[in-house]
Scaffold this active site. Structure first.
Site, PDB file in Angstrom:
ATOM      1  N   GLY A 120       0.823  -1.195   0.000  1.00  0.00           N
ATOM      2  CA  GLY A 120       0.000   0.000   0.000  1.00  0.00           C
ATOM      3  C   GLY A 120       0.853   1.240   0.000  1.00  0.00           C
ATOM      4  O   GLY A 120       1.768   1.383  -0.817  1.00  0.00           O
ATOM      5  N   ASP A 121       0.594   2.152   0.925  1.00  0.00           N
ATOM      6  CA  ASP A 121       1.382   3.387   1.011  1.00  0.00           C
ATOM      7  C   ASP A 121       2.260   3.391   2.249  1.00  0.00           C
ATOM      8  O   ASP A 121       2.598   4.441   2.793  1.00  0.00           O
ATOM      9  CB  ASP A 121       0.460   4.609   1.011  1.00  0.00           C
ATOM     10  CG  ASP A 121      -0.516   4.609   2.190  1.00  0.00           C
ATOM     11  OD1 ASP A 121      -0.676   3.542   2.822  1.00  0.00           O
ATOM     12  OD2 ASP A 121      -1.115   5.653   2.457  1.00  0.00           O
ATOM     13  N   GLU A 122       2.643   2.204   2.713  1.00  0.00           N
ATOM     14  CA  GLU A 122       3.473   2.074   3.909  1.00  0.00           C
ATOM     15  C   GLU A 122       4.905   1.726   3.527  1.00  0.00           C
ATOM     16  O   GLU A 122       5.158   0.784   2.759  1.00  0.00           O
ATOM     17  CB  GLU A 122       2.917   0.978   4.827  1.00  0.00           C
ATOM     18  CG  GLU A 122       1.515   1.269   5.352  1.00  0.00           C
ATOM     19  CD  GLU A 122       1.010   0.134   6.223  1.00  0.00           C
ATOM     20  OE1 GLU A 122       1.851  -0.589   6.802  1.00  0.00           O
ATOM     21  OE2 GLU A 122      -0.219  -0.044   6.305  1.00  0.00           O
TER      22      GLU A 122
END
Length: 318
Positions: free
Chosen positions: A234-236
């Site tokens: 994801g955006d991690e």
């Protein structure tokens, strides 16, 4: 009577083998090396007619590729009295050099000690073997490259090329081992983009993918080569900072990352602003294993988001 017939036929039978053999056969006197006889296979292989050879030696015909090989051949034959598949190279009448295997033995024919040599042309076989070896090496190189590629895919994020979750634990363990060995410290940072979902929803996933690649590159540019930037999904993102001398140094790095993520990204004519929240865990203060440090960094990152986004927090400090 039958036994006498067999004995009388034997010389003719051997002569037929001599004449019909696909290999080339020579018979030469041991006393002076002069050829006594050669078979048609010899004529086909060397290009010399039988009449040109009788009374000559292999040396006078310049058949041996080099003198040392002939010396090695003679020495090996003298030691054992027989040779099997002696690998060498011989020269034909036209000057062509061919790879051969020579089998030889000494015997007595009509009271004359002689050397009988059977020579097999293995030029084509060696060519095929060389091609097979080259093909095998090519296949092995392809397998090695594909194995390395699959290993890389298993350990790296397809979109950004960063180490993925599978490789991250190993990288943290290496950093911990290094810190323990040199009695130092290291840091784990959890980074989460603040408005990534909004970008996906308004500009589409294609722009979101480009954004993730740009973020990955920006993070890589902010740390040392010895550090690690990984994508958890994801955006991690997770950063591993090796050899950090103090919390102040980590604070400076976290500040640079926060400020860099706050700057807009120009993507396909869109000015995309996201920002990021950062959580930091320190070894050995907050944990001594990868699982604990990741968990602590994640908790600190959650606290940073709760503080209003675009912030960074150390574990245990609100």
């Amino acid at each position: 009577m039958a036994q006498n017939s067999i004995v009388s036929l034997a010389p003719d039978a051997y002569r037929q083998v001599f004449l019909s053999s696909p290999d080339y056969i020579t018979i030469s006197r041991l006393s002076d090396g002069f050829f006594i006889d050669v078979n048609p296979g010899y004529e086909r292989f060397t290009g010399y007619a039988r009449s040109e050879v009788i009374g000559q030696t292999s040396a006078s015909l310049n058949i041996w590729f080099d003198a040392q090989t002939r010396i090695d051949f003679v020495n090996a034959l003298e030691q054992s009295g027989v040779l099997h598949s002696f690998a060498t190279r011989l020269r034909t009448k036209s000057g062509e050099v061919c790879d051969v295997e020579v089998s030889a033995t000494t015997t007595v024919i009509a009271g004359e000690p002689v050397l009988v040599a059977v020579v097999r042309d293995v030029t084509e076989r060696k060519r095929v073997d060389a091609e097979l070896a080259q093909y095998r090496a090519h296949l092995e190189a392809m397998v090695e490259a594909r194995t390395a590629e699959l290993k890389h895919l298993a350990q790296h994020d397809v979109l950004t090329g960063l180490p993925n979750r599978a490789l991250l634990g190993d990288r943290i363990a290496q950093a911990i081992h290094h810190a323990q060995r040199y009695k130092g410290s290291m840091a784990v940072m959890a980074v989460d983009l603040d408005r990534f979902k909004q970008v996906n929803d308004t500009l589409g996933h294609a722009v979101g993918d480009v954004l993730l690649k740009r973020v990955a590159q920006r993070l890589r540019d902010l740390v040392r080569k010895s550090d690690t930037v990984a994508r958890m999904g994801g955006d991690e993102f997770v950063l591993i900072l090796k050899e950090v001398p103090s919390q102040e140094v980590v604070t400076a790095v976290a500040t640079k990352i926060r400020d860099a993520l706050a700057q807009a990204f120009d993507i396909e004519g869109h000015s995309v602003e996201v920002g990021g929240s950062i959580g930091v865990a320190l070894f050995p203060r907050d944990g001594t294993d990868a699982h604990t440090l990741l968990k602590c960094a994640d908790v600190a990152m959650y606290n940073a988001k709760q503080a209003g986004r675009g912030q960074f927090r150390f574990f245990g400090k609100l």
